[in-house]
Design an enzyme around this catalytic site. Structure first.
Site, PDB file in Angstrom:
ATOM      1  N   ARG A 124       2.433   5.055  -5.332  1.00  0.00           N
ATOM      2  CA  ARG A 124       1.748   3.780  -5.521  1.00  0.00           C
ATOM      3  C   ARG A 124       2.246   3.174  -6.823  1.00  0.00           C
ATOM      4  O   ARG A 124       2.471   3.891  -7.807  1.00  0.00           O
ATOM      5  CB  ARG A 124       0.228   3.966  -5.596  1.00  0.00           C
ATOM      6  CG  ARG A 124      -0.444   4.258  -4.263  1.00  0.00           C
ATOM      7  CD  ARG A 124      -0.377   3.059  -3.306  1.00  0.00           C
ATOM      8  NE  ARG A 124      -1.007   3.330  -2.020  1.00  0.00           N
ATOM      9  CZ  ARG A 124      -0.386   3.834  -0.945  1.00  0.00           C
ATOM     10  NH1 ARG A 124       0.902   4.120  -1.003  1.00  0.00           N
ATOM     11  NH2 ARG A 124      -1.048   4.024   0.180  1.00  0.00           N
ATOM     12  N   GLU A 145       1.781  -6.040  -4.834  1.00  0.00           N
ATOM     13  CA  GLU A 145       2.637  -6.154  -3.638  1.00  0.00           C
ATOM     14  C   GLU A 145       2.150  -7.309  -2.782  1.00  0.00           C
ATOM     15  O   GLU A 145       0.944  -7.433  -2.584  1.00  0.00           O
ATOM     16  CB  GLU A 145       2.586  -4.844  -2.839  1.00  0.00           C
ATOM     17  CG  GLU A 145       3.220  -3.699  -3.597  1.00  0.00           C
ATOM     18  CD  GLU A 145       3.161  -2.363  -2.846  1.00  0.00           C
ATOM     19  OE1 GLU A 145       2.665  -2.322  -1.710  1.00  0.00           O
ATOM     20  OE2 GLU A 145       3.614  -1.372  -3.412  1.00  0.00           O
ATOM     21  N   HIS A 148       7.812  -1.378   0.188  1.00  0.00           N
ATOM     22  CA  HIS A 148       6.805  -0.391   0.625  1.00  0.00           C
ATOM     23  C   HIS A 148       6.996  -0.008   2.099  1.00  0.00           C
ATOM     24  O   HIS A 148       6.134  -0.260   2.944  1.00  0.00           O
ATOM     25  CB  HIS A 148       5.375  -0.925   0.379  1.00  0.00           C
ATOM     26  CG  HIS A 148       4.367   0.173   0.307  1.00  0.00           C
ATOM     27  ND1 HIS A 148       3.194   0.086  -0.405  1.00  0.00           N
ATOM     28  CD2 HIS A 148       4.334   1.409   0.869  1.00  0.00           C
ATOM     29  CE1 HIS A 148       2.497   1.197  -0.282  1.00  0.00           C
ATOM     30  NE2 HIS A 148       3.174   2.021   0.496  1.00  0.00           N
TER      31      HIS A 148
HETATM   32  C1  DGY Z   1       1.038   5.458   2.824  1.00  0.00           C
HETATM   33  O1  DGY Z   1       0.875   5.579   4.052  1.00  0.00           O
HETATM   34  O2  DGY Z   1       0.113   5.540   2.021  1.00  0.00           O
HETATM   35  C2  DGY Z   1       2.419   5.276   2.314  1.00  0.00           C
HETATM   36  O3  DGY Z   1       2.456   4.445   1.240  1.00  0.00           O
HETATM   37  C3  DGY Z   1       3.365   4.906   3.425  1.00  0.00           C
HETATM   38  O4  DGY Z   1       4.451   4.165   3.096  1.00  0.00           O
END
Ligand code: DGY
Length: 331
Positions: free
Chosen positions: A239, A268, A287
């Site tokens: 993250r 984002e 992402h």
């Molecule tokens: C999630 O599923 O939390 C991931 O970030 C996938 O990309």
């Protein structure tokens, strides 16, 4: 008997939610590429027995309190930092995520980012397409080796372990830091447990796969980057907010580290004018850790399965808030 009402915050393919449409009345936000509007989310939460949400939705106390009939929120992600778990539990709402089905896909992307940053893959591809390739030259776009180097994985959960497995295939030395020891990774992959500082000092590639919590927010700050080797490459597929982006930018510009591969950002979508995106030694992705068609479909199916389980009064397969079992709402 009236069917339960389920709201999905993004348009998903009908085939992926077929099990749910048989069982419940399903309404979807009509757009695939546009996030649900806040007011719309709140008004749907008021009516819904269940919701399938995206990692980009803020499912906070206000949503939980609006959801007077809400019994389950199934998040289409393994991460759930966008959801107020305590408030869900207080309100008797189950929260589910999508672990396991995305492990290998996310590990593939993480390793792809590492390779791309090390071998300057994106820069080289852009160079060819821009018509800049005039001759073969001995050090043209030369990057750094990955094989036989040291990888340091921060967050040795399932995805961390799957990345370690890929690293073992590249004959890398594997260091890791985690809240608890991962004996399987130590035994099967020769991964070595380190303190955070030790890992930063010794790794050629520092890979962040730790979930975002109050303890990990800005874990990668100025002092962390200064502890890394000047030749190190930092990869983040967890993250964005685990990283202090200003500190990362400074580290890249001042030469405290050599490069970065980033799949996630504090905000984002990241603004195209963001200073990090101006740097040649940054590979940036939108992402897409778990974004293979196969895996995304499995994640959608798992969300449906979890919703149906809760609405049937059963325990969902991948429940996040285990305390919900004691507080659950009657169905
Ligand atoms: C999630 O599923 O939390 C991931 O970030 C996938 O990309």
């Amino acid at each position: 008997m009236t069917k339960p009402y389920v709201f999905i915050t993004r348009k998903l393919p009908d085939t992926a939610i077929a099990s749910l449409t048989k069982y419940a009345e399903v309404k979807m936000w009509p757009y695939e590429d546009v996030p649900v509007e806040r007011e719309f989310l709140l008004s749907e939460a008021k009516k819904a027995d269940a919701m399938i949400t995206m990692l980009s939705d803020r499912v906070d106390r206000e949503v939980m309190q609006a959801g007077t009939s809400l019994k389950v929120v199934a998040n289409l992600a393994v991460g759930f930092d966008n959801i107020d778990i305590a408030s869900a539990t207080e309100n008797g709402i189950a929260v589910c995520n999508t672990p396991d089905v995305l492990t290998d896909t996310t590990a593939d992307l993480t390793f792809a980012l590492l390779l791309a940053a090390a071998r300057r893959v994106v820069e080289a591809a852009e160079f060819v397409k821009a018509g800049e390739w005039k001759s073969w030259s001995p050090l043209l776009l030369a990057g750094t080796d990955v094989h036989h180097k040291t990888i340091g994985i921060v967050g040795m959960g399932k995805i961390g372990q799957a990345v370690a497995k890929r690293a073992a295939g590249f004959d890398m030395n594997i260091l890791y830091h985690n809240r608890s020891r991962n004996e399987q990774a130590e035994k099967e992959l020769g991964a070595i447990y380190c303190t955070f500082a030790e890992l930063l000092q010794k790794s050629d590639f520092v890979v962040c796969l730790t979930p975002l919590t109050s303890e990990t927010r800005h874990l990668f700050n100025r002092s962390a980057f200064q502890m890394m080797k000047q030749s190190a490459i930092f990869v983040n597929a967890a993250r964005g907010a685990v990283v202090d982006e200003e500190a990362l930018y400074e580290a890249l510009v001042n030469g405290d580290i050599a490069g970065a591969g980033l799949d996630v950002f504090t905000r984002e979508p990241i603004d195209a004018s963001h200073p990090l995106l101006k740097l040649k030694n940054v590979v940036a992705l939108p992402h897409i850790g778990s974004a293979s068609v196969e895996t995304r479909l499995k994640m959608m199916e798992l969300c449906c399965e979890n919703v149906i389980a809760v609405l049937n009064g059963d325990t969902p397969k991948t429940l996040v808030n285990k305390e919900w079992m004691l507080k659950k709402r009657n169905v």
